[in-house]
Write an enzyme that holds these catalytic residues in place. Sequence first.
Site, short mmCIF file in Angstrom:
data_model
loop_
_atom_site.label_atom_id
_atom_site.label_comp_id
_atom_site.label_asym_id
_atom_site.label_seq_id
_atom_site.Cartn_x
_atom_site.Cartn_y
_atom_site.Cartn_z
N ASP A 356 0.81 -1.22 0.00
CA ASP A 356 0.00 0.00 0.00
C ASP A 356 0.84 1.26 0.00
O ASP A 356 0.34 2.33 -0.36
CB ASP A 356 -0.95 -0.03 1.20
CG ASP A 356 -1.92 -1.19 1.11
OD1 ASP A 356 -3.08 -0.96 0.71
OD2 ASP A 356 -1.52 -2.33 1.40
N GLU A 494 -5.07 -11.30 -7.88
CA GLU A 494 -4.97 -12.49 -7.03
C GLU A 494 -5.95 -13.59 -7.43
O GLU A 494 -5.99 -14.64 -6.78
CB GLU A 494 -5.18 -12.09 -5.57
CG GLU A 494 -4.07 -11.20 -5.06
CD GLU A 494 -4.32 -10.67 -3.66
OE1 GLU A 494 -3.35 -10.59 -2.88
OE2 GLU A 494 -5.48 -10.32 -3.36
N LYS A 615 -9.51 -9.88 -10.49
CA LYS A 615 -10.00 -9.30 -9.25
C LYS A 615 -9.79 -7.79 -9.26
O LYS A 615 -10.62 -7.03 -8.79
CB LYS A 615 -9.25 -9.92 -8.06
CG LYS A 615 -9.60 -9.32 -6.71
CD LYS A 615 -8.77 -9.93 -5.60
CE LYS A 615 -9.11 -9.32 -4.24
NZ LYS A 615 -8.28 -9.90 -3.16
N GLN A 616 -8.65 -7.37 -9.79
CA GLN A 616 -8.28 -5.97 -9.78
C GLN A 616 -7.29 -5.72 -10.92
O GLN A 616 -6.91 -6.64 -11.63
CB GLN A 616 -7.63 -5.61 -8.45
CG GLN A 616 -6.32 -6.32 -8.18
CD GLN A 616 -5.88 -6.22 -6.74
OE1 GLN A 616 -6.36 -6.94 -5.89
NE2 GLN A 616 -4.95 -5.33 -6.47
#
Length: 807
Positions: A356, A494, A615-616
């Site tokens: 992050d 993921e 997922k992203q």
Amino acid sequence: MTGWLLRYEGLDPAQEPLREALCTLGNGRFATRGAAPESRAGGCHYPGTYAAGVFNRLTDEVDGRRVENESMVNLPDWQSLTLRIAEGPDLGPETGTVSAYVQELDLRRGVLTRRYRVTDAQGRTTRIAQRRLVSMADPFLAALDTTVVAENWEGRIVVRSGLDGRVENTGVARYRHLSGRHLRPGEAAVGDDGVVQVTAETCTSRIRIGLAARHRVLVDGRPCDVPVVPLVEGDTYAGTEVALDVVPDRAVTVEKVVALCTSRDRAIDEPGAAAGDELVRAPWFDGALARHEFAWRRLWDRCDVEIDGRVRPSLILRLHVFHLLQTVSPHSIDLDVGIPARGLHGEAYRGHVFWDELFVLPFLSLRLPEVARAMLLYRWRRLPQARAAARAAGRRGAMFPWQSGSTGREESQLLHLNPRSGHWLPDNSALQRHIGLAVAFNTWRYYEATGDIAFLDVHGAEMLLEVAAFFADLATYDRSDDRYDICGVMGPDEYHDALPWRDRPGLDDNAYTNVMTAWTLARAQDCLDLLGPRRQAELLDQLGLGRPDLERWEHVSRKLRLCWHDDGVLSQFRGYDRLEEFDWDGYRRRYGDISRLDRILEAQGDSTNGYKLSKQADAVMVFQLLTADEFYAVLDRLGYPHDRQTIPRTIRYYVDRTCHGSTLSKVVHAWVLARGNRRRAWDYWLEALESDIADTQGGTTGEGIHLGAMAGTVDLLQRAFTGLETRGDALGLDPYLPDALASMRFRLRYRDHPEVEVAITHHEVVVGGNPGQAAVLPLRVRDVTYQLDPRSSLRVPLSRKRNSRDR
């Protein structure tokens, strides 16, 4: 709701976990969830206090395997305070008839206020107001004041206030069957002077914790001496009880000031004694509040981002900055801590550090560079562990962990629970080796923003080169194609951890990993060139690197394999084109929310590995980190043909195949669409903005805010829509605001320029310097270079280039 005030009206038990997380107060050293002081863990409430870097490790048996988990520790509850009418029930929202319930978080001042009226079974109505702070000025202190006014009765109210060490880590439902008792009791005592003290120690990491509290009573604002009854329950709870005479319309206030110290703190001896010393020096509530407000004013002066009069986006934007600064602040600098993915706001992800910082550090580097530097030093101090991990994997260099805690060892779980099926499944997320590329990227971007060559010389270059060494060694050469492959890894998406036709985990030639590896290897050489011959030779000798290694890095950086679809779309990984298309419409009709497709498919006996879905953001994440020019320079370096549609073509392909199962995903998609489709980018930004405040993932925010997404929404606004860059020894701006955003204004630091004010509209950009600075600010606005005199400001008119999709 205003631009500075988050306000909740009325009681809503179902929303209490969300409110508690969003109303957390902290100072970068410790934070406390916004739970009611009278609440205990259970039901809808979860009081929690967490100190940055305080971890503990426990072992459990899961499916016949020993599983270790290191967790951020829930510390003794300093807020604990109850009210009751003498010989009667507690006065609280859950024990009487409540009206006029209001909870307000003042972002400007860093104060949480709670007000309500409660009527008991005898018809006695009482007004209660509470204010709470965790001091941004005095990092060991917190304070709570409680004011009680009897409206239609007179008698006695009994106030019980203490420090409660009867706590465990139970804040995440899926962890509750695992061990959560991290604290070993120490002492609980009330001194002759009325000071309350509790100590404890984490049971394996042996971190000692000490808390001390003192109280005073005020009647109509004047201090008043009242008899105090000490309360001690074993070695885990200590407090005091006072009985207060009340009459209608007379305000009685109890102030509580608390100090919290740990053995990780600098310049202290025993934490219990240190907390007592801090308490002696501490002012009462109003004095602490004045100092606290001043500290927040200074932070907001540096960190506020103003946008035109849109109340809700303005408030949420400031809420995100607020929680970022409560997680990492100037008080974090000496703590040797990283950036926990869920802040200091809850126990999700066990307080671990992921990637992050990729979304947080750009904001910090341009406002609080000393804090950004400290976050990078967290990684540098764990280089020995990363080197050991690389050696254990048979590699050179440094292999940073996907999840990091106190030591820098890999903390990723080996198993994870699918709550939909009840199955424990292998967790391969540690194969996200790209975390090391994020460390290298953050190091270089920090240098570009700050010009901190001393950091690069002593710390940064070592990290960057060790990451480069690892990825160069990870690459294997295919002589038949004259290409290097990176195999057995995972990308940011993921939902793919293996190929469906292969029985081992890992993917080959993930586009994000390979592009960022090529970029990193090139930056490693740039870094060496900056250091000069003597330091360069010294560092290479220290790291055991020679000319053949640098030649290999050069070769790998020009020969890494990228895979492409027939229509020129960058393939997410080798073999992606062989996967099946997914029935998006059918699954949306059947399930509604399909953001967690991994859980849905696994419960059906299927797997996301077999489908073209994400997922992203994964491949398109490259376009968030690198400018178009940087990305095309990588393609040129690798010898792959491209045109100016390569990026938008790839973005369009993956936008339609992403379910946004991560709060980061819409941040990245907003970023990569910011130039080509500003209207859709704005919509994604608004959706990302709502992720936590509206708890769009259905209950996850109550377990801790999503710090990367919060920081990402701010960074997207300040850099993507403004085109702000720090490359090339100049501050660059290339603004194209979305139609819905009329203007924005912010202040930043760039290298030797501590105060640069930027104001942007659709028609012009205005940049002002600091009259106290002598240095000229090199500035680039839409490829035109200026030299800004710091004693003046520069106003540059903007021509609006519209894309048909923006209209």
